[in-house]
Scaffold this active site. Sequence first.
Site, short mmCIF file in Angstrom:
data_model
loop_
_atom_site.label_atom_id
_atom_site.label_comp_id
_atom_site.label_asym_id
_atom_site.label_seq_id
_atom_site.Cartn_x
_atom_site.Cartn_y
_atom_site.Cartn_z
N ASP A 1 0.85 -1.19 0.00
CA ASP A 1 0.00 0.00 0.00
C ASP A 1 0.89 1.25 0.00
O ASP A 1 2.07 1.20 0.36
CB ASP A 1 -0.90 -0.03 1.25
CG ASP A 1 -1.93 1.08 1.23
OD1 ASP A 1 -2.49 1.36 0.16
OD2 ASP A 1 -2.18 1.66 2.30
N GLU B 1 2.78 4.65 -4.29
CA GLU B 1 2.75 5.49 -5.48
C GLU B 1 4.07 6.22 -5.77
O GLU B 1 4.37 6.38 -6.93
CB GLU B 1 1.60 6.51 -5.37
CG GLU B 1 0.24 5.90 -5.44
CD GLU B 1 -0.21 5.21 -4.14
OE1 GLU B 1 0.30 5.55 -3.08
OE2 GLU B 1 -1.07 4.33 -4.22
#
Length: 522
Positions: free
Chosen positions: A489, A492
């Site tokens: 998670d 990005e």
Amino acid sequence: MKAAKYSPLATEDLRVVKQGERIRRRDIVIVVLVAISSVLLLLITALFLVRARGARAIDPVAESPRFDCYPEGVATDKLCEARGCYWDSSSSPMCFYGPGFGYEVNGEIQNTSYGYTANAVWKAGQVAPFDAIVQTLRVDVYYDTPYRVRVKISDPSLDRYEVPWPPRSVSNKALDTLYKVSIETETFNFTVSRADSGMPIFSTGTGFIFEDQFLQISALLPSSNIYGLGEHTSRLRLPTNTTLTMFSQDTPPIPAKPTEHLYGVHPFYLGLEQDGRAHGVFLLNSNAMEAQLQSYPSITYRTIGGLLDFYYFLGPGPDQVIQQYTELIGRPYLPPYWSLGFHLCRWGYMTANNTQAVVNRMREKGIPQDTQWNDIDYMRSNLDFTFDPVRYAELPSLVDDLHHYGQKYVMILDPGISSMLPPGQYAPFDDGLKSNVFVMNSTDQPLIGAVWPGSTAWPDFTHPNASSYWANQISQFQSEVAFDGLWIDMNEPSDFVDGSNYGCPPFTTGASTIPPSRNKVT
């Protein structure tokens, strides 16, 4: 005085005279109407020319594909004039490039062992949007394989950032290819076409710009059947007359904005041609970018840095295109069989005992469950590779219980490593410093931003030491908690502040804005 004698002939003459007068009056009216119409037409034309004063008159050649000369906002005729572009208020876009805008080939196109190369120079007298035009470009065409060709456009005078993956080094030109690549010289354009039919699959046009921090290139496509350019929630077949943004950011889906960028960036699309054959186009560039689709059909790429490094895959089937694409970037891993089963996850179990109680209820009710997950609440102070010694003290035994019943366990893991603890108190950060694997700022120090644990550093997974560093951290933690999988998670990577804890660096142009690569690949 005697009355005039009636004469049928005289009466007929009078009728003819009156009819002639009516015809003459009608002709006069027609002439007047024509004159008025001509004057009105001249007035309308004059008004149009006054409105378009400054922007160039519309050349018939410019009626062909119109690529947006003012994409950043609402254009006016004066703003359009300042860029030397064409203006038509009834058109979409209203401000567009004229024919031949961009570069021209300088010198001869030279054959190389891998394909051929050429130099392109910016045409004199043109206006660049941000006054930082790269005057001379190098164009290299690599005949990688019989079904894959690469076109790389770079700045020969400056070492601009290149994505250091995938490894790519082709020294010998492939033979018997499915493609041909041609280059126009008067105005630099290139076309990738199929060797057997001559069908162009990517043919660049006017409006090519290569500035320090603004790169733009447009191309005509064989059809509007385009799929990809993710990550977004738009429909599978992409709509025309739309712009897709690609910027890796922790942004959840917004139903009202289906073309808005999401977590991942995949600057690749698969195109289906009219005869059913397929091809793929991949732009290897890690900067923020957008792709504008028009109904010609055409595509315009805009990005804020790096190179224009295109790969074209000739298929010809859609499955072959994807195979050729993943051959270049890497194949996806085959998922374990258990990962396709029934999973249960949420944030907020808060303790290992609560998680165990949920698992027990699933068993009691006979509800199938293959895998149990935990979100970030299992961690100690949101620190990676830790679990809370009080609330989740029973986590290892919970995992053992799952394994006893043939079930699996997955836990979340963020790639943000806390930098807040003193040396010696948090091994993941200490080890990362020793291995020199963190993303660096312009002063060659770890870039510190903020995520869940507070001040945070991020591993640079393109660094040669990063894989072994990350694997060691996972292995050590797995010896404490025998998890079966990791939920990756915030990769990005997500950052809760702009740039870093110290803000974004000041805007400058030139080589100073480009960080040195620690793993240079050419």
